[in-house]
Write an enzyme that holds these catalytic residues in place. Sequence first.
Site, PDB file in Angstrom:
ATOM      1  CE  LYS A 194      -1.246  -2.294   8.756  1.00  0.00           C
ATOM      2  NZ  LYS A 194      -0.191  -3.209   8.347  1.00  0.00           N
ATOM      3  CE  LYS A 247      -3.402  -2.742   5.607  1.00  0.00           C
ATOM      4  NZ  LYS A 247      -2.160  -3.441   5.678  1.00  0.00           N
TER       5      LYS A 247
HETATM    6  C1  PBG Z   1       1.227  -6.276   7.807  1.00  0.00           C
HETATM    7  C2  PBG Z   1       0.187  -6.027   6.784  1.00  0.00           C
HETATM    8  C3  PBG Z   1      -1.155  -6.293   7.003  1.00  0.00           C
HETATM    9  C4  PBG Z   1      -1.818  -5.992   5.796  1.00  0.00           C
HETATM   10  C5  PBG Z   1      -0.861  -5.536   4.888  1.00  0.00           C
HETATM   11  N1  PBG Z   1       0.385  -5.560   5.523  1.00  0.00           N
HETATM   12  C6  PBG Z   1      -1.877  -6.859   8.169  1.00  0.00           C
HETATM   13  C7  PBG Z   1      -1.603  -6.399   9.524  1.00  0.00           C
HETATM   14  O1  PBG Z   1      -1.200  -5.256   9.771  1.00  0.00           O
HETATM   15  O2  PBG Z   1      -1.801  -7.218  10.419  1.00  0.00           O
HETATM   16  C8  PBG Z   1      -3.290  -6.191   5.622  1.00  0.00           C
HETATM   17  C9  PBG Z   1      -3.830  -6.186   4.260  1.00  0.00           C
HETATM   18  C10 PBG Z   1      -5.182  -6.781   4.111  1.00  0.00           C
HETATM   19  O3  PBG Z   1      -5.903  -7.095   5.092  1.00  0.00           O
HETATM   20  O4  PBG Z   1      -5.589  -6.966   2.956  1.00  0.00           O
HETATM   21  N2  PBG Z   1       2.410  -5.635   7.760  1.00  0.00           N
END
Ligand code: PBG
Length: 328
Positions: A194, A247
């Site tokens: 991520k 991601k």
């Molecule tokens: C946070 C989380 C995020 C997303 C999913 N879980 C955002 C972040 O890390 O700030 C983002 C998903 C998206 O942008 O569609 N735990």
Amino acid sequence: MYTRPRRNRKSQAIRLHAQETRLHTSQLIYPIFLFDGKDKKIEVKSLPGNYRWSLDRLIPEIEACMELGIYTFVLFPAVDESLKDKIASYSYAEENFYLHAIRTLKEKFPECCIMTDVAMDPYSSDGHDGYVENGQILNDKTLPILSKMAVAQAQAGADILGPSDMMDGRIAHMRDALDMEGFTNVSIMSYTAKYASGFYGPFRDALDSAPKAGDKKTYQMNPANKREALIEADLDIAEGADYLMVKPALPYLDVIHMLKTNYDIPISAYNVSGECAMLIAACQNGWLDFEKVMPEMLLSIHRAGADVILTYFAKAYAEMVKAGKIQY
Ligand code: PBG
């Protein structure tokens, strides 16, 4: 000329024979934003066509999606600011509306597959995925909180847990806690690679979950890195993850491909809010044709190696399939 590649493109029937990848509706996971309350459905401004739902309004929507062949939903809670604290205690509180929603949905639709988010940010007064002390995100103090959250979600009936926090060692910590409580059958889809991405904006708008100070670069990965994803994936496999996720998806197709080539468990990709928002915006401006570019975008993520895709376009894709506009 003996070889004429165009022969295999001459008609739709033949193109479908030669088609190397097919993306089935059952491979999509639909992200849903939930909030407490009754009879509410409010559009996320930066992600048109997506809403924050109260549970009562969501139920018929889930039913409609299941009729279209979408079975898996990943739920995210938009939590009232007054319920947030430093240790995200609302995430495992008895009266938590999110846990209640999981329970209700699983009772109403036993065959649907509910995935959760395991991270502190929606519940944290600091807006970070981990526990904050003196401006630092403390890894090891976060782990027990995540595990409590994970067990609470499993107790509510979740099928798949999605740790999105990027703390070190969290998969093993959660797996141990789950197994100890008897939840050996609850799956973990790890957010393996991520990235500290700019593409999460609309999601943070939807949940009001942006960090109050600093950014997420000390835990989310540097967008410049690819080999580092192998380190994360090795750890996740060793710690018992059932799926590996990349991601965002589109800017990281090479990473998806690398994980698909190196590991034998299912690979997922999160086609995040910002990726979907930019496509929606271009289509609303008349610059791109939604029914052409949306399936092309999802297919590219699948072609790169994602077996499963989390996408805000899940329903739109399923509707196009149903209408015969997409053929497998
Ligand atoms: C946070 C989380 C995020 C997303 C999913 N879980 C955002 C972040 O890390 O700030 C983002 C998903 C998206 O942008 O569609 N735990």
